[in-house]
Design a protein around this motif. Structure first.
Motif, PDB file in Angstrom:
ATOM      1  N   ASP A  90       0.811  -1.216   0.000  1.00  0.00           N
ATOM      2  CA  ASP A  90       0.000   0.000   0.000  1.00  0.00           C
ATOM      3  C   ASP A  90       0.851   1.277   0.000  1.00  0.00           C
ATOM      4  O   ASP A  90       0.351   2.353   0.326  1.00  0.00           O
ATOM      5  N   SER A  91       2.122   1.145  -0.340  1.00  0.00           N
ATOM      6  CA  SER A  91       3.018   2.306  -0.480  1.00  0.00           C
ATOM      7  C   SER A  91       3.000   3.206   0.750  1.00  0.00           C
ATOM      8  O   SER A  91       2.814   4.415   0.647  1.00  0.00           O
ATOM      9  N   SER A  92       3.183   2.605   1.896  1.00  0.00           N
ATOM     10  CA  SER A  92       3.131   3.373   3.139  1.00  0.00           C
ATOM     11  C   SER A  92       4.543   3.600   3.664  1.00  0.00           C
ATOM     12  O   SER A  92       5.331   2.661   3.769  1.00  0.00           O
ATOM     13  N   PRO A  93       4.896   4.853   4.002  1.00  0.00           N
ATOM     14  CA  PRO A  93       6.275   5.128   4.432  1.00  0.00           C
ATOM     15  C   PRO A  93       6.535   4.678   5.863  1.00  0.00           C
ATOM     16  O   PRO A  93       6.105   5.320   6.820  1.00  0.00           O
ATOM     17  N   VAL A  94       7.206   3.570   6.011  1.00  0.00           N
ATOM     18  CA  VAL A  94       7.506   3.010   7.326  1.00  0.00           C
ATOM     19  C   VAL A  94       9.014   2.805   7.423  1.00  0.00           C
ATOM     20  O   VAL A  94       9.645   2.362   6.461  1.00  0.00           O
ATOM     21  N   LEU A  95       9.580   3.175   8.561  1.00  0.00           N
ATOM     22  CA  LEU A  95      10.984   2.870   8.802  1.00  0.00           C
ATOM     23  C   LEU A  95      11.061   1.832   9.917  1.00  0.00           C
ATOM     24  O   LEU A  95      10.536   2.045  11.006  1.00  0.00           O
ATOM     25  N   ALA A  96      11.704   0.711   9.629  1.00  0.00           N
ATOM     26  CA  ALA A  96      11.892  -0.325  10.646  1.00  0.00           C
ATOM     27  C   ALA A  96      13.363  -0.345  11.030  1.00  0.00           C
ATOM     28  O   ALA A  96      14.236  -0.391  10.160  1.00  0.00           O
ATOM     29  N   ILE A  97      13.612  -0.274  12.334  1.00  0.00           N
ATOM     30  CA  ILE A  97      14.986  -0.402  12.832  1.00  0.00           C
ATOM     31  C   ILE A  97      15.055  -1.733  13.568  1.00  0.00           C
ATOM     32  O   ILE A  97      14.241  -1.994  14.458  1.00  0.00           O
ATOM     33  N   ILE A 149      14.216   7.686   1.214  1.00  0.00           N
ATOM     34  CA  ILE A 149      13.649   6.676   0.309  1.00  0.00           C
ATOM     35  C   ILE A 149      12.236   6.321   0.741  1.00  0.00           C
ATOM     36  O   ILE A 149      11.338   6.160  -0.094  1.00  0.00           O
ATOM     37  N   ALA A 150      12.013   6.223   2.062  1.00  0.00           N
ATOM     38  CA  ALA A 150      10.687   5.827   2.543  1.00  0.00           C
ATOM     39  C   ALA A 150       9.620   6.840   2.130  1.00  0.00           C
ATOM     40  O   ALA A 150       8.513   6.465   1.753  1.00  0.00           O
ATOM     41  N   ARG A 151       9.948   8.133   2.169  1.00  0.00           N
ATOM     42  CA  ARG A 151       8.880   9.129   2.016  1.00  0.00           C
ATOM     43  C   ARG A 151       8.778   9.746   0.632  1.00  0.00           C
ATOM     44  O   ARG A 151       7.789  10.404   0.340  1.00  0.00           O
ATOM     45  N   THR A 152       9.779   9.545  -0.218  1.00  0.00           N
ATOM     46  CA  THR A 152       9.727  10.196  -1.529  1.00  0.00           C
ATOM     47  C   THR A 152       9.324   9.205  -2.613  1.00  0.00           C
ATOM     48  O   THR A 152       9.275   7.999  -2.387  1.00  0.00           O
ATOM     49  N   GLY A 153       9.062   9.724  -3.799  1.00  0.00           N
ATOM     50  CA  GLY A 153       8.676   8.882  -4.919  1.00  0.00           C
ATOM     51  C   GLY A 153       7.420   8.114  -4.573  1.00  0.00           C
ATOM     52  O   GLY A 153       6.479   8.668  -4.024  1.00  0.00           O
ATOM     53  N   ARG A 154       7.396   6.842  -4.924  1.00  0.00           N
ATOM     54  CA  ARG A 154       6.319   5.996  -4.421  1.00  0.00           C
ATOM     55  C   ARG A 154       6.751   5.535  -3.045  1.00  0.00           C
ATOM     56  O   ARG A 154       7.688   4.730  -2.930  1.00  0.00           O
ATOM     57  N   PRO A 155       6.125   6.027  -1.981  1.00  0.00           N
ATOM     58  CA  PRO A 155       6.631   5.726  -0.641  1.00  0.00           C
ATOM     59  C   PRO A 155       6.591   4.225  -0.357  1.00  0.00           C
ATOM     60  O   PRO A 155       5.914   3.467  -1.050  1.00  0.00           O
ATOM     61  N   GLY A 156       7.295   3.825   0.685  1.00  0.00           N
ATOM     62  CA  GLY A 156       7.310   2.411   1.034  1.00  0.00           C
ATOM     63  C   GLY A 156       8.159   2.169   2.267  1.00  0.00           C
ATOM     64  O   GLY A 156       8.822   3.079   2.761  1.00  0.00           O
ATOM     65  N   PRO A 157       8.137   0.944   2.770  1.00  0.00           N
ATOM     66  CA  PRO A 157       8.896   0.643   3.974  1.00  0.00           C
ATOM     67  C   PRO A 157      10.391   0.473   3.689  1.00  0.00           C
ATOM     68  O   PRO A 157      10.771  -0.049   2.647  1.00  0.00           O
ATOM     69  N   VAL A 158      11.205   0.938   4.613  1.00  0.00           N
ATOM     70  CA  VAL A 158      12.655   0.773   4.530  1.00  0.00           C
ATOM     71  C   VAL A 158      13.110   0.187   5.868  1.00  0.00           C
ATOM     72  O   VAL A 158      12.625   0.599   6.918  1.00  0.00           O
ATOM     73  N   LEU A 159      13.985  -0.787   5.810  1.00  0.00           N
ATOM     74  CA  LEU A 159      14.480  -1.407   7.041  1.00  0.00           C
ATOM     75  C   LEU A 159      15.969  -1.129   7.203  1.00  0.00           C
ATOM     76  O   LEU A 159      16.723  -1.216   6.230  1.00  0.00           O
ATOM     77  N   VAL A 160      16.359  -0.759   8.413  1.00  0.00           N
ATOM     78  CA  VAL A 160      17.776  -0.567   8.720  1.00  0.00           C
ATOM     79  C   VAL A 160      18.150  -1.563   9.815  1.00  0.00           C
ATOM     80  O   VAL A 160      17.622  -1.514  10.919  1.00  0.00           O
ATOM     81  N   ASP A 161      19.024  -2.486   9.478  1.00  0.00           N
ATOM     82  CA  ASP A 161      19.452  -3.540  10.397  1.00  0.00           C
ATOM     83  C   ASP A 161      20.787  -3.100  11.006  1.00  0.00           C
ATOM     84  O   ASP A 161      21.748  -2.844  10.274  1.00  0.00           O
ATOM     85  N   VAL A 162      20.827  -3.000  12.333  1.00  0.00           N
ATOM     86  CA  VAL A 162      22.020  -2.452  12.987  1.00  0.00           C
ATOM     87  C   VAL A 162      22.596  -3.463  13.979  1.00  0.00           C
ATOM     88  O   VAL A 162      22.005  -3.729  15.027  1.00  0.00           O
ATOM     89  N   PRO A 163      23.753  -4.038  13.654  1.00  0.00           N
ATOM     90  CA  PRO A 163      24.370  -4.993  14.587  1.00  0.00           C
ATOM     91  C   PRO A 163      24.649  -4.346  15.941  1.00  0.00           C
ATOM     92  O   PRO A 163      24.889  -3.143  16.037  1.00  0.00           O
ATOM     93  N   LYS A 164      24.614  -5.171  16.970  1.00  0.00           N
ATOM     94  CA  LYS A 164      24.749  -4.680  18.341  1.00  0.00           C
ATOM     95  C   LYS A 164      26.069  -3.917  18.544  1.00  0.00           C
ATOM     96  O   LYS A 164      26.098  -2.886  19.209  1.00  0.00           O
TER      97      LYS A 164
END
Lengths: 567, 194
Positions: free
Chosen positions: A93-100, A149-164
């Motif tokens: 659904d092209s929803s701007p979500v950021l997952a950390i 990236i999440a909020r521009t163009g066709r928005p969408g979810p972006v995930l950032v994986d951060v090692p401990k």
């Protein structure tokens, strides 16, 4: 020089991007980041969910209600994989979500360490983009890119994986102040002059045009431009499910929703039209029915920000990849007035035909119908609440019986059809729009998938009204079984808990409604409480949603609403 | 060889960021969208941060464009071109191990190699390895010629393509971290931005 830990950099970046709230659940690999939260508590509120799926839907609901990026946070392994359904929902659904997400320390990656999952691998096809940050020096600009990236163009979810260990490592914190320039990321914006001319020509040549108004209108903020296009050229507007609110539904040129459970007049108009003007929509199969017989008489103008949507399902005569508001702003000054009185008159005739079949006109003594419940909620909330639905019959009936006047007031999982979305997304929406009245309209099936978030609602004392439409069935599946599987109700009848007692256990004020004359009192009761409430509406077990285009059937081949007495 | 099939092949060339996981993203896209590809090659360019891919698909131009628009959506994909509308050269490389254990086969192979841009690069008592570089079509012709003598092992790199003339397919993209570190240094007076 500001030397910060990776975990603090994450918080600083969230603040720089204007984030006030995040939804999450702690765990081993994300603990350093949770530890850093304490310092930022006054500016950055963390909502403790009861399951990470809830966090992803809350971030999504927040994003849909506000248009801003919704943030969810989880630990490695199971925490991250629990986000998957929510990310896939946001993607469709092209929803701007950021997952950390936390990740095991870099030296442990690939060793099948405790709670290790290849999260960037798992989420690759269900995110717009994702990152594994392997150096703390990359963290700040990665976060900035992720938001961009999440909020521009066709928005969408972006995930950032951060090692401990990256969360614990220190570096100078510099938030890139320049605009992000990504070499491979250039969302289209304006149209070429010849494309505008070609579109204008098709509009001028058309006698039976129709606008298909999609979600892209809301995302681009092109509501007034679409309205002007429709009014000036006198073009009727049919809405997709997610396009609701693109034009006020009481506008005389709006002819209702299209598609599988759309209004008959909308579907007939599409099949009879000689021009489709598809704005920010993607010709989903639930909208087109059988593609081989779809809108055969019509030429197509397709405007969408995602170039790959053009010619994907339906061939466009004029395909414009661009931002809708920008493109329509180019087009409108050149658009002459048109009139299509005959065409609009014909659609009106079809409209009357369908309203005469309307369930609301029936006398239904002693029974409660979902359409009545939803229409009464509409009436009692002045049609002005933000409704967040789950998936199934109640969702389609909401779309039919709760007309929306404003954009982003119906939040629903359209593309993925995620049961369990409604209630947590409603909580997220309330955080985004604290001054709006929020109703989660959910079925008994979907609600049970994420009802653990009642504890979250209570802990946050969040003012969300839950309306459970309880037919003790997985209603939409049952409807398909009735129509296509000779009423073999395999695995659809449900033995449910007493939802009111359940609400009591969570400390949520509640009401049970079994008769139509109890609706008003219950709704007013819920509206009067500043905090979560729950109403269980016990409705008819075997209701049907009409009209209906069976999956894969021709769009004009609808099962219509039965006339009173026929049902 | 099936000439018609070869004619139906389209070439898509993509410049991509040379970063971990980029090939995986592209492979995942092809799988997810059920794009059927014939060959995919990836290699470095003269810019350390840029890799270049050549993707061959058995399809019409519309299908190739669909692949190109989807590829372009990937953030790490910098630029995509469908090559077939412009003059271009293409090369495929094959290593073919053939039986070589009697005078007859040795003679045949030497004779065939003379007629093609092929070289025998390794000879043993029983087998020899031939290296052959050329267009896909000519390599396939060659393979059919040597097949009767007995191919025992073979590998092909897949086609790489480049447009002819001055329509250069390149990018000025510089690695982001390098850029930002230079900016940070410039701020603290320890360096300068080029």
């Amino acid at each position: 020089m500001m030397i910060l830990k990776g975990s603090e950099i994450i918080m600083e970046c969230l603040l720089k991007e204007g984030v006030h709230v995040m939804f999450g659940y702690p765990g081993g690999a994300i603990l350093p980041t949770y530890d850093a939260m304490a310092k930022y508590e006054d500016r950055l509120h963390h909502v403790l969910v009861r399951h990470e799926q809830g966090a992803s839907h809350m971030a999504d609901g927040y994003a849909r209600a506000t248009g801003e990026v919704g943030v969810c946070i989880a630990t490695s392994g199971p925490g991250a994989t629990n986000l998957v359904t929510g990310l896939a929902t946001a993607m469709m659904d092209s929803s701007p979500v950021l997952a950390i997400t936390g990740q095991v320390p870099i030296p442990a990656i690939g060793s099948d360490a405790f709670q290790e999952t290849d999260v960037t691998g798992v989420t690759l096809p269900i995110t717009k983009h994702n990152y594994l940050v392997t150096d703390v020096r990359d963290l700040a600009y990665t976060m900035k890119e992720a938001f961009h990236i999440a909020r521009t163009g066709r928005p969408g979810p972006v995930l950032v994986d951060v090692p401990k260990d990256v969360q614990n490592a220190e570096t100078e914190f510099v938030y890139p102040d320049s605009e992000i320039v990504l070499p491979g990321y250039h969302p289209p914006s304006s149209a070429e002059e010849h494309e505008i001319e070609a579109a204008l020509q098709l509009i001028a040549d058309s006698k039976r045009p129709i606008i298909l108004a999609g979600h892209g209108i809301l995302m681009s903020g092109a509501m007034s431009e679409v309205r002007e296009l429709s009014e000036r050229a006198q073009i009727p507007v049919s809405l997709t499910l997610l396009g609701k609110g693109a034009m006020p539904e009481d506008h005389p040129l709006v002819i209702g929703m299209m598609g599988m459970h759309g209004e008959a007049c909308s579907n007939l108009a599409i099949q009879e039209a000689d021009l489709l003007i598809a704005l920010g929509m993607r010709f989903d199969d639930r909208v087109t029915g059988n593609l081989k017989t779809y809108a055969l008489n019509a030429r197509k103008i397709h405007i969408d920000i995602d170039r790959s949507e053009i010619n994907k399902n339906v061939r466009a005569d004029v395909g414009i990849a661009g931002d809708l508001k920008t493109v329509l702003t180019q087009l409108l000054p050149k658009l002459p007035r048109h009139s299509h009185l005959d065409w609009i008159g014909r659609i009106r005739d079809w409209q009357e035909d369908s309203s005469e079949r309307d369930i609301l006109n029936y006398e239904t003594p002693g029974i409660l119908l979902t359409a009545q419940v939803i229409n009464d909620i509409w009436r009692l909330t002045g049609g002005d609440a933000i409704t967040v639905t789950d998936v199934g019959q109640h969702q389609m009936l909401e779309a039919q019986y709760y007309p929306h006047q404003r954009p982003s007031t119906l939040l629903t999982s359209g593309g993925l059809g995620t049961m369990g979305f409604g209630f947590p997304a409603a909580i997220g929406a309330k955080f985004g729009k604290p001054n709006e009245e929020i109703w989660a309209i959910v079925g008994d099936g979907g609600f049970q998938m994420t009802l653990c978030e009642m504890a979250t609602a209570v802990q946050e004392n969040i003012n969300v009204n839950i309306a459970i439409i309880n037919n003790n069935f997985l209603g939409m599946v049952r409807q398909w079984q009735e129509l296509f599987f000779e009423k073999r109700y395999q695995a659809t009848p449900m033995v449910n808990p007493d939802f009111c007692k359940l609400a009591d256990a969570y400390g949520i004020p509640n009401r049970l409604v079994t008769q139509r004359d109890q609706i008003e009192d219950a709704v007013n009761f819920a509206r009067g409480i500043d905090g979560p409430t729950l109403i269980e509406f016990v409705v008819e077990k075997e209701e049907m949603v009409y009209p209906m285009v069976p999956a894969g059937a021709d769009l004009h081949d609808m099962k219509r609403r039965p006339k009173p007495g026929e049902a | 060889m099936d000439e018609a099939k070869t004619e139906n092949k389209m070439t898509v060339v993509a410049l991509v960021e040379n970063e971990p996981g980029v090939l995986n993203r592209i492979a995942s896209l092809f799988r997810r969208r059920a794009f059927n590809i014939d060959s995919l090659t990836v290699g470095r360019t003269h810019r350390p941060h840029i890799s270049r891919m050549t993707i061959r698909v058995v399809a019409g131009p519309e299908y190739a464009r669909k692949i190109a628009t989807n590829l372009q959506k990937l953030v790490n994909v910098i630029d995509v071109r469908v090559l077939d509308n412009e003059p271009h050269v293409e090369r495929d490389l094959a290593l073919i191990k053939v039986r070589n254990d009697d005078a007859d086969s040795r003679n045949t192979i030497t004779e065939i190699c003379d007629r093609y841009p092929a070289r025998i690069i390794d000879v043993g008592p029983h087998v020899a390895i031939i290296e052959m570089v050329g267009t896909e079509t000519i390599i396939e012709e060659f393979i059919e010629e040597v097949r009767p003598t007995g191919i025992v092992e073979m590998i092909r790199t897949g086609v790489v393509s480049m447009g002819r003339g001055t329509r250069i397919h390149d990018t000025k993209f510089i690695n982001r971290r390098a850029l930002l570190e230079a900016a940070a240094k410039a701020r603290t007076g320890n360096g300068r931005i080029d």
